[in-house]
Scaffold this active site. Structure first.
Site, PDB file in Angstrom:
ATOM      1  CG  HIS A  80      -6.223   0.801   4.416  1.00  0.00           C
ATOM      2  ND1 HIS A  80      -5.090   0.124   4.798  1.00  0.00           N
ATOM      3  CD2 HIS A  80      -7.028   0.818   5.512  1.00  0.00           C
ATOM      4  CE1 HIS A  80      -5.201  -0.237   6.063  1.00  0.00           C
ATOM      5  NE2 HIS A  80      -6.366   0.166   6.521  1.00  0.00           N
ATOM      6  CD  GLU A 116      -2.924  -1.046   2.387  1.00  0.00           C
ATOM      7  OE1 GLU A 116      -3.015   0.001   3.047  1.00  0.00           O
ATOM      8  OE2 GLU A 116      -3.602  -2.039   2.625  1.00  0.00           O
TER       9      GLU A 116
END
Ligand code: NAD
Length: 312
Positions: free
Chosen positions: A283, A262
């Protein structure tokens, strides 16, 4: 004067509260500049972080006056908890503050994926009437929701799934068999849960035991057409194996809010190119106006209290 460093985003109203009686250094991009971050924490009493600031051995060694870390979220994998404990630094996470937001994401993703009718707008706007066949997806009433990890968020998912007339099963070896929180949720081992559930949602921390918990072998134990939802932590699902299962039509769909890497970036993102019945989000399952405000209020209050017994 007490110094407070804010190395990621915090709403201006809460920064103003911190500024009363404290010297506040705030920069929502500070976590990116490691050298400046370590300089700023050298004389800081508290730091506010989200999930991008690494509170590791280097930061702990540099932060000689640090007394408290306010974590504007719940995951602790970017914090060296043992190192903080040894250095006498208290870590304050926002436990439970965004659980409802994540649970609502899970229910929304489940309904979108099981019904399969929400991708028709483009075709409608272009003048088509895509009504071929007679059936469009499935109802969730009477189906089984399988929860892997039965902690705070999973329990909010369970009550919402129950309201939709689903059966709910859970796998959580760390929760006592007799714990009353199980209520009407059926406690199963992992293999039985994989085989029984029409929708599987992950709610575990990432650790050695849960890394790649849902790998190719686990995916092949799931019911044909089942849906997988991961809002927990990247690394718990083997992304390549999941992409293959969706391409081959073994699963009905998947929603991923968390990823091994990420931000995802072009390399890892290519794994998902052209994969059908897949919802991807960056997210954000826990981020709503309500939860972001709840998190900030909880952590600012707790950190100020920890610093000098003041409450807002
Ligand atoms: N996507 C987001 O925006 C977002 C927001 C909040 C939380 N999260 C993540 O969601 C996850 C769950 O959060 P929570 O607040 O419900 O945590 P929690 O600590 O309340 O619950 C986690 C549960 O997992 C269980 N567990 C641990 N190891 C397990 C294993 N090997 N197998 C099965 N169960 C196991 C624990 O016993 C516990 O009951 C965490 O990873 C958290 O970081 C993501």
């Amino acid at each position: 004067m007490t110094k407070v460093v804010v190395s990621e985003y915090l709403q201006e109203a809460y920064l103003d509260l911190l500024r009363v009686g404290n010297d506040v250094v705030s920069d929502s991009e500070l976590y990116r500049d490691r050298t400046r971050l370590l300089e700023e924490v050298a004389d800081a009493d508290a730091i506010f972080i989200r999930n991008r600031t690494r509170v590791d051995a280097d930061l702990i060694a540099a932060a000689r006056r640090l007394r408290v870390v306010g974590r504007l979220g719940v995951g602790l994998d970017n914090i060296d908890m043992d190192g903080c404990a040894e250095a006498g630094i208290r870590v304050v996470p926002a436990v439970g503050a965004n659980a409802v937001s994540v649970a609502e994401y899970v229910i929304g993703a489940m309904l979108i994926l099981t019904r399969g009718i929400y991708g028709m707008t483009g075709s409608m706007v272009s003048g088509d009437w895509p009504r071929q066949g007679h059936a469009f997806g499935h109802e969730v009433a009477g189906k089984t929701m399988g929860l892997i990890g039965y902690g705070s968020i999973a329990r909010h998912v369970a009550s919402r799934a129950g309201a939709l007339e689903m059966q709910v099963a859970g796998f959580d070896p760390y929760l006592d068999v007799d714990d009353p929180v199980w209520g009407s949720v059926e406690r199963l081992d992992l293999d039985s849960l994989l085989a029984a559930a029409d929708v599987i949602s992950l709610h575990v921390p990432l650790n050695d035991e849960t890394r790649n918990l849902i790998d190719d072998a686990a995916l092949s134990k799931m019911r044909p057409g089942a849906v997988l939802i991961n809002t927990s932590r990247g690394g718990t699902v083997d992304e390549t194996a999941l992409a293959a299962a969706l391409r081959e039509g073994r699963l009905g769909g998947a929603a991923l809010d968390v990823f091994d890497t990420e931000p995802l970036g072009p390399g890892p993102a290519a794994t998902f190119a052209g994969v059908p019945n897949l919802l991807l989000t960056p997210h954000v399952a826990g981020n709503t106006h309500e939860s972001v405000d709840r998190v900030a209020s909880m952590i600012v209050t707790e950190v100020l209290r920890a610093l000098d017994d003041r409450a807002i």
